[in-house]
Enzyme design. Sequence first.
Site, mmCIF file in Angstrom:
data_model
loop_
_atom_site.group_PDB
_atom_site.id
_atom_site.type_symbol
_atom_site.label_atom_id
_atom_site.label_comp_id
_atom_site.label_asym_id
_atom_site.label_seq_id
_atom_site.Cartn_x
_atom_site.Cartn_y
_atom_site.Cartn_z
ATOM 1 C CE LYS A 172 -1.924 1.237 4.321
ATOM 2 N NZ LYS A 172 -1.282 2.686 4.448
ATOM 3 C CG ASN A 173 2.421 2.607 3.538
ATOM 4 O OD1 ASN A 173 1.242 2.938 3.275
ATOM 5 N ND2 ASN A 173 2.800 2.252 4.706
ATOM 6 N NE ARG A 192 1.068 11.977 6.791
ATOM 7 C CZ ARG A 192 1.176 13.133 7.458
ATOM 8 N NH1 ARG A 192 0.069 13.813 8.155
ATOM 9 N NH2 ARG A 192 2.386 13.725 7.570
ATOM 10 C CB CYS A 210 -3.582 5.341 11.222
ATOM 11 S SG CYS A 210 -4.157 4.113 10.425
ATOM 12 N NE ARG A 255 0.238 9.825 10.336
ATOM 13 C CZ ARG A 255 0.091 8.875 9.532
ATOM 14 N NH1 ARG A 255 -0.937 8.160 9.473
ATOM 15 N NH2 ARG A 255 0.942 8.547 8.669
ATOM 16 C CG ASP A 275 4.095 1.039 9.612
ATOM 17 O OD1 ASP A 275 2.975 1.956 9.252
ATOM 18 O OD2 ASP A 275 5.170 1.344 9.230
ATOM 19 C CB ILE A 327 7.965 6.828 14.104
ATOM 20 C CG1 ILE A 327 9.245 5.653 14.106
ATOM 21 C CG2 ILE A 327 7.429 7.537 12.856
ATOM 22 C CD1 ILE A 327 10.263 6.209 13.155
ATOM 23 N NE ARG A 381 -7.459 4.363 6.040
ATOM 24 C CZ ARG A 381 -7.755 5.641 6.384
ATOM 25 N NH1 ARG A 381 -8.535 6.054 7.413
ATOM 26 N NH2 ARG A 381 -7.407 6.615 5.611
HETATM 27 N N1 EPU Z 1 6.756 14.563 10.797
HETATM 28 C C1 EPU Z 1 6.633 15.895 11.051
HETATM 29 N N2 EPU Z 1 6.408 16.565 10.117
HETATM 30 C C2 EPU Z 1 6.042 16.327 8.784
HETATM 31 C C3 EPU Z 1 5.928 14.961 8.524
HETATM 32 C C4 EPU Z 1 6.472 13.777 9.480
HETATM 33 O O1 EPU Z 1 6.848 16.111 12.189
HETATM 34 O O2 EPU Z 1 5.881 17.311 7.861
HETATM 35 C C5 EPU Z 1 6.994 13.434 11.743
HETATM 36 C C6 EPU Z 1 5.809 12.568 12.180
HETATM 37 O O3 EPU Z 1 4.804 12.943 12.946
HETATM 38 C C7 EPU Z 1 6.659 11.238 12.524
HETATM 39 C C8 EPU Z 1 7.915 11.431 11.817
HETATM 40 O O4 EPU Z 1 7.934 12.393 11.164
HETATM 41 O O5 EPU Z 1 6.776 11.444 13.944
HETATM 42 C C9 EPU Z 1 7.806 10.357 10.585
HETATM 43 O O6 EPU Z 1 6.671 10.314 9.965
HETATM 44 P P1 EPU Z 1 6.662 9.997 8.367
HETATM 45 O O7 EPU Z 1 6.539 11.216 7.752
HETATM 46 O O8 EPU Z 1 7.812 9.137 8.092
HETATM 47 O O9 EPU Z 1 5.321 8.988 8.093
HETATM 48 P P2 EPU Z 1 4.114 9.089 7.035
HETATM 49 O O10 EPU Z 1 4.888 9.509 5.779
HETATM 50 O O11 EPU Z 1 3.083 10.144 7.489
HETATM 51 C C10 EPU Z 1 4.183 6.816 6.387
HETATM 52 C C11 EPU Z 1 3.142 5.761 6.425
HETATM 53 C C12 EPU Z 1 3.052 5.130 7.473
HETATM 54 C C13 EPU Z 1 4.289 4.698 8.325
HETATM 55 C C14 EPU Z 1 5.279 5.781 8.225
HETATM 56 C C15 EPU Z 1 6.560 5.558 9.038
HETATM 57 C C16 EPU Z 1 1.754 6.128 4.269
HETATM 58 C C17 EPU Z 1 0.568 6.502 3.779
HETATM 59 N N3 EPU Z 1 2.040 6.117 5.613
HETATM 60 O O12 EPU Z 1 3.617 7.897 7.085
HETATM 61 O O13 EPU Z 1 2.220 3.980 7.406
HETATM 62 O O14 EPU Z 1 3.948 4.147 9.561
HETATM 63 O O15 EPU Z 1 5.706 6.184 7.026
HETATM 64 O O16 EPU Z 1 7.061 4.290 7.984
HETATM 65 O O17 EPU Z 1 2.784 5.707 3.446
HETATM 66 C C18 EPU Z 1 0.395 2.461 7.700
HETATM 67 O O18 EPU Z 1 0.716 1.911 6.721
HETATM 68 O O19 EPU Z 1 -0.112 1.986 8.806
HETATM 69 C C19 EPU Z 1 1.078 3.881 8.354
HETATM 70 C C20 EPU Z 1 0.589 4.478 9.202
#
Ligand code: EPU
Length: 430
Positions: A23-24, A95, A119, A124, A310, A332, A402
């Site tokens: 998915k990601n 997201r 989620c 976030r 995850d 995270i 999801r």
């Molecule tokens: N963060 C910030 N500011 C930002 C972006 C991120 O402070 O602008 C912080 C977040 O709060 C977090 C850290 O940076 O503490 C890392 O977040 P990241 O951006 O890596 O996560 P994401 O891109 O929002 C994706 C996946 C998540 C997965 C995370 C970590 C998708 C749609 N989501 O989220 O997947 O847990 O990377 O690998 O790809 C899931 O599949 O269940 C899921 C939640």
Amino acid sequence: MSAKFVIRGGRALSGRVACSGSKNSALPIITAAALASSGEVVLDNVPQYSDIYDLCQILKDLGAEIEFVGPTTLRVRAANLSGHVAPYQLARKLRGSTYVAGLLLGRLGRAEVACPGGCAIGSRPIDFHLKGFQALGAEVGVERGCIVGQAGSAGRLKGARFYIDRASFGTTVNMMIAAVLAEGTTVLENAAREPEIVDLATFMNSMGAQVRGAGTNTIRIEGVPELKGASHEIIPDRLEAGTYLMAAGITGGEITVDQCIPEHLHTVLVKLQEAGMEITEGFDSIHLKAHRPIQSVDIETQPHPGFATDLQSPFLALMTLGNGISVINETIFENRFSVANELMRMGANIKVDRNTGIVRGVERLTGAPVEATDLRGGAALVVAGLAAEGITEVNNVIWIDRGYYRLEESLGRLGAEISREGAAPLLGED
Ligand code: EPU
């Protein structure tokens, strides 16, 4: 009302199960497919989850033609992509919709996309994404609940050096998507190194992009004026694979997970071995034979190649039946431990202190009605339910749907007694 899973626990899983596409990986790649101003993109191994359908609907609204031409084959023609305002109610749900802002700024020079949902695992924020777009010369901010942005003078983003404050997955994806059509060179420092980032780079390069260094913490992108259609197969879902392994581990089972890439799960496999599981890696499969007792081990989540956040939730479920104390440090997402309360209804002994969970292993879990409140937490409740005595009802399966395609069917094939009651999966029906 959302469906529930009804699980009669206590059966050791056995047999083989195959992973879906990631998915990601699919969310960024489908978005990037709409960067092509000519030709068609054909994507294989696209998983059928509600988030994927929602993203496709957003892109259709913006003028792309998108259709499934086989059960997991998606065709995208985006020559006519012209809208820059993403439908608010859809975009705010997931997201992955943030990537649409990168797409629109890169391709059309303007974007208005609702701030994302996803989620309930933490606050976030999107500040890194906004800072990244600004570094590429966009004027961007949040207005009326949306990311609203405009590229600089000539309507085209400008390549730049950008340091990502944390190795954020989503920011890395968004910057890559925005920068491939920018003028000049972009260098992303402290970039995320997940396999899904490498998959995105491979795909975009096959469309004519110039992306180097994906998989390391420095990614270099030479902007090109346009991209064309291409074919690509999405990588397998390492998070789905990890979930099956933990389900087999907690039930004392023996399974083979097919269609996965063992290297993508390296840290998780090390920790499963420490927990006493026998792991054999194949070329594209992983075999797990569980041993008793489950050894309590400590983990700390980290960006890839560390232990994936995850998979922390299903691992937490596994540790509830460990033979000692396990310390789980979540670095995270601060709210990943909301599942601990539900696990405690099943008899688990977990103390949470800020971002640390201390799990004292118990002899047994007992079935209970519990609520999923996020995707991986929901999967963790299923994992626990498979090992619990009696009946576990996992409510709000909509969260689990999801990111797992008909999870009950895959687990049923491995011998689990699990059924879905109430509404059928929202999307992805045959
Ligand atoms: N963060 C910030 N500011 C930002 C972006 C991120 O402070 O602008 C912080 C977040 O709060 C977090 C850290 O940076 O503490 C890392 O977040 P990241 O951006 O890596 O996560 P994401 O891109 O929002 C994706 C996946 C998540 C997965 C995370 C970590 C998708 C749609 N989501 O989220 O997947 O847990 O990377 O690998 O790809 C899931 O599949 O269940 C899921 C939640």
